[in-house]
Design a protein around this motif. Structure first.
Motif: not given
Ligand SMILES: Nc1nc2c(ncn2[C@@H]2O[C@H](COP(=O)(O)OP(=O)(O)O)[C@@H](O)[C@H]2O)c(=O)[nH]1
Ligand SMILES: [Mg+2]
Length: 299
Positions: A3-9, A249-259
């Protein structure tokens, strides 16, 4: 799932928008790459991975392969996809279904969500028809035992407890005998996430691994720790080896790059992600879905 990951996007979107307006000038396109690299690093993409993305794009630009917005997006997706493909994929449920008992060693620093994740995986395996046994082999902290016991009471999944201060390798050994005699299908072994020193932790993990002979070594990392997740991955990989990851904690994760960082640096797959605090909040990680979120083909 994501749902998040918006910053990498946003980083990719900004880069693609800028590049799309500069396609006629190779020099100007190349100028964007340094910025892209730094932006990616700031969104938890490991330095080496960000560097590789930029250098592969550089080659494609110089070869004249980036003709339009579409080829740019596809090139970027191709580069990042290759990292996930090189890391392989693992059907953990499939593996656990053919060998009995299938022994999974859970590792990870305290606080990342390791114990909760063990309970989530146990619930998931039970739903798929397996009989899991959780093993509390973190005897360093009394609270760690209690925590797993609480999850056992709430989920109804049995737990094998070791006494506080007892050698965790002997707890694990007893748990295996117990599992074999009672017909459990899967052993989920919780381990210490911190000790007096890193050397103590490494020695303890090695000893447990030697006794348990795990079929799979899972490292649990917390997405919100960003670059530290990759450092932890290096540490555990050098200590005992890592076969795959669960990112919590992917539900709260905005940055996105860890995977991207984990698969690029360690070349091992992300198997599940944690998406919340309840037992059902565990999802198989699908990198194509992840890419659709951070780098959509259509804008
Ligand atoms: N939002 C969210 N919280 C999580 C997730 N996984 C674990 N947690 C929370 O993280 C905290 C620490 O979890 P715990 O299992 O005790 O961590 P451990 O020290 O690594 O065993 C708890 O409050 C969990 O509910 C997740 O995927 N999403
Ligand atoms: Mg714990």
């Amino acid at each position: 799932m994501f749902s998040k990951l918006s910053k990498l996007r946003d980083v990719f979107k900004k880069f693609i928008d800028s590049a799309a307006s500069l396609l006629t000038s190779k020099d100007k396109l190349l100028d964007l790459l340094e910025d892209l690299k730094l932006e990616l690093i700031s969104k938890d993409v490991a330095y080496e991975a960000a560097e590789d993305i930029a250098s592969k794009l550089r080659v494609l630009i110089l070869e004249g392969k980036i003709r339009d917005r579409k080829t740019l997006v596809e090139s970027l997706r191709g580069i990042i996809s290759s990292y996930f493909e090189n890391a392989g994929s693992v059907d953990l449920l499939g593996l656990a279904s053919v060998k009995k008992p299938f022994k999974i060693l859970f590792m990870g620093v305290n606080g990342v969500g390791k114990t909760t994740t063990i309970a989530k995986v146990a619930v998931y395996f039970r739903e798929q028809g397996l009989r899991p046994l959780m093993v509390a082999a973190d005897t360093f902290r009394a609270a760690a035992q209690e925590q797993l016991k609480k999850h056992s009471e709430r989920t109804g999944i049995p737990v094998f407890m070791g006494r506080y201060g007892v050698d965790p390798a002997s707890v694990a050994y007893d748990a295996i005998q117990f599992a074999q005699s009672r017909g459990f299908d899967v052993l989920l072994v919780d381990t210490a996430g911190r000790m007096h020193t890193d050397v103590d932790l490494v020695n303890e993990l090695r000893k447990i691994a030697k006794v348990v002979k795990p079929d799979f070594k899972l490292l649990v990392v917390d997405a919100l720790t960003g670059n530290d997740a990759v450092e932890q991955a290096r540490f555990f990989n050098e200590a005992v080896g890592v076969d795959g990851f669960i990112v919590t904690k992917f539900d709260a994760y905005e940055e996105g790059g860890v995977p991207i960082s984990l698969v690029y640096v360690l070349k091992k797959p992300v198997i599940y992600v944690g998406t919340g605090q309840s037992y059902r909040d565990l999802k198989p990680f699908n990198y194509l879905e992840y890419l659709d979120k951070v780098l959509p083909v259509e804008e």
